[in-house]
Motif scaffolding. Structure first.
Motif, PDB file in Angstrom:
ATOM      1  N   THR A 143       0.832  -1.204   0.000  1.00 41.37           N
ATOM      2  CA  THR A 143       0.000   0.000   0.000  1.00 41.37           C
ATOM      3  C   THR A 143       0.862   1.248   0.000  1.00 41.37           C
ATOM      4  N   TRP A 144       0.270   2.372  -0.352  1.00 41.12           N
ATOM      5  CA  TRP A 144       0.977   3.647  -0.463  1.00 41.12           C
ATOM      6  C   TRP A 144       0.185   4.756   0.237  1.00 41.12           C
ATOM      7  N   PRO A 145       0.116   4.741   1.563  1.00 40.19           N
ATOM      8  CA  PRO A 145      -0.595   5.817   2.249  1.00 40.19           C
ATOM      9  C   PRO A 145       0.122   7.157   2.068  1.00 40.19           C
ATOM     10  N   ARG A 146      -0.667   8.208   2.011  1.00 38.69           N
ATOM     11  CA  ARG A 146      -0.113   9.558   1.869  1.00 38.69           C
ATOM     12  C   ARG A 146       0.318  10.071   3.228  1.00 38.69           C
ATOM     13  N   VAL A 147       1.480  10.686   3.278  1.00 35.79           N
ATOM     14  CA  VAL A 147       1.965  11.273   4.522  1.00 35.79           C
ATOM     15  C   VAL A 147       2.036  12.798   4.436  1.00 35.79           C
ATOM     16  N   SER A 148       1.862  13.322   3.217  1.00 40.68           N
ATOM     17  CA  SER A 148       1.887  14.768   3.043  1.00 40.68           C
ATOM     18  C   SER A 148       1.129  15.125   1.769  1.00 40.68           C
ATOM     19  N   THR A 159      11.790   4.345   0.175  1.00 43.01           N
ATOM     20  CA  THR A 159      10.473   3.836   0.577  1.00 43.01           C
ATOM     21  C   THR A 159       9.362   4.857   0.349  1.00 43.01           C
ATOM     22  N   SER A 160       9.650   5.911  -0.377  1.00 38.12           N
ATOM     23  CA  SER A 160       8.637   6.944  -0.598  1.00 38.12           C
ATOM     24  C   SER A 160       8.731   7.504  -2.011  1.00 38.12           C
ATOM     25  N   VAL A 161       7.645   8.147  -2.409  1.00 43.80           N
ATOM     26  CA  VAL A 161       7.612   8.844  -3.690  1.00 43.80           C
ATOM     27  C   VAL A 161       6.845  10.150  -3.488  1.00 43.80           C
ATOM     28  N   THR A 162       7.352  11.209  -4.092  1.00 43.36           N
ATOM     29  CA  THR A 162       6.668  12.496  -4.065  1.00 43.36           C
ATOM     30  C   THR A 162       6.270  12.845  -5.488  1.00 43.36           C
ATOM     31  N   TYR A 163       4.972  13.072  -5.667  1.00 42.14           N
ATOM     32  CA  TYR A 163       4.421  13.432  -6.973  1.00 42.14           C
ATOM     33  C   TYR A 163       4.187  14.931  -7.035  1.00 42.14           C
ATOM     34  N   GLY A 164       4.482  15.510  -8.172  1.00 44.58           N
ATOM     35  CA  GLY A 164       4.095  16.877  -8.456  1.00 44.58           C
ATOM     36  C   GLY A 164       2.850  16.822  -9.320  1.00 44.58           C
ATOM     37  N   ILE A 165       1.869  17.650  -8.997  1.00 42.38           N
ATOM     38  CA  ILE A 165       0.610  17.637  -9.737  1.00 42.38           C
ATOM     39  C   ILE A 165       0.274  19.071 -10.130  1.00 42.38           C
ATOM     40  N   GLU A 166       0.078  19.265 -11.428  1.00 35.83           N
ATOM     41  CA  GLU A 166      -0.213  20.602 -11.943  1.00 35.83           C
ATOM     42  C   GLU A 166      -1.574  20.615 -12.616  1.00 35.83           C
ATOM     43  N   PHE A 167      -2.356  21.639 -12.302  1.00 30.28           N
ATOM     44  CA  PHE A 167      -3.663  21.851 -12.899  1.00 30.28           C
ATOM     45  C   PHE A 167      -3.560  23.026 -13.858  1.00 30.28           C
TER      46      PHE A 167
END
Length: 119
Positions: free
Chosen positions: A54-59, A86-94
């Motif tokens: 699983t990949w729970p969000r921490v931020s 052990t983590s990944v940070t995604y950038g999301i642009e609208f």
């Protein structure tokens, strides 16, 4: 980079017809899921032994640049900003027709969950 389009629904807006700040977070999560599905991965991937990866969000955060309104067609782009052990940070642009609307970021950590174990 993964992109999808989503039309702003009435439920996403406030009384003035502008997208409420909180509506961006479910859109970010949905875009993350679609990006992973495009790679054949899920945020709840079955593993041997009956458990799940699983990949729970921490931020999660989102900065707003311009208003989006009811029925606007938004382009939501997802990229990997940082990949840890052990983590990944995604950038999301609208964006709307090439103009920035908001920029967000989600950090998720990798966990193994086995049935019967506390979450």
């Amino acid at each position: 980079m993964f992109s999808l389009q989503r039309r702003v629904e009435f439920r996403d807006t406030d009384a003035a017809g502008i997208v409420h700040f909180s509506a961006f977070f479910p859109m970010m999560e949905s875009a993350e899921h679609e990006a992973l599905r495009s790679l054949g991965v899920s945020v709840m991937q079955p593993i041997d032994g009956g458990g799940h990866l699983t990949w729970p969000r921490v931020s999660a955060k989102c900065d707003y640049v311009s208003a989006a309104r009811f029925e606007d067609l938004l382009t939501i782009s997802v990229s990997v900003r940082q990949l840890g052990t052990t983590s990944v940070t995604y950038g999301i642009e609208f964006s709307r027709e090439g103009s920035a609307i908001a920029k967000g970021e989600i950090t998720a950590v990798c966990c193994v969950w086995m049935p019967g174990e506390p979450l």
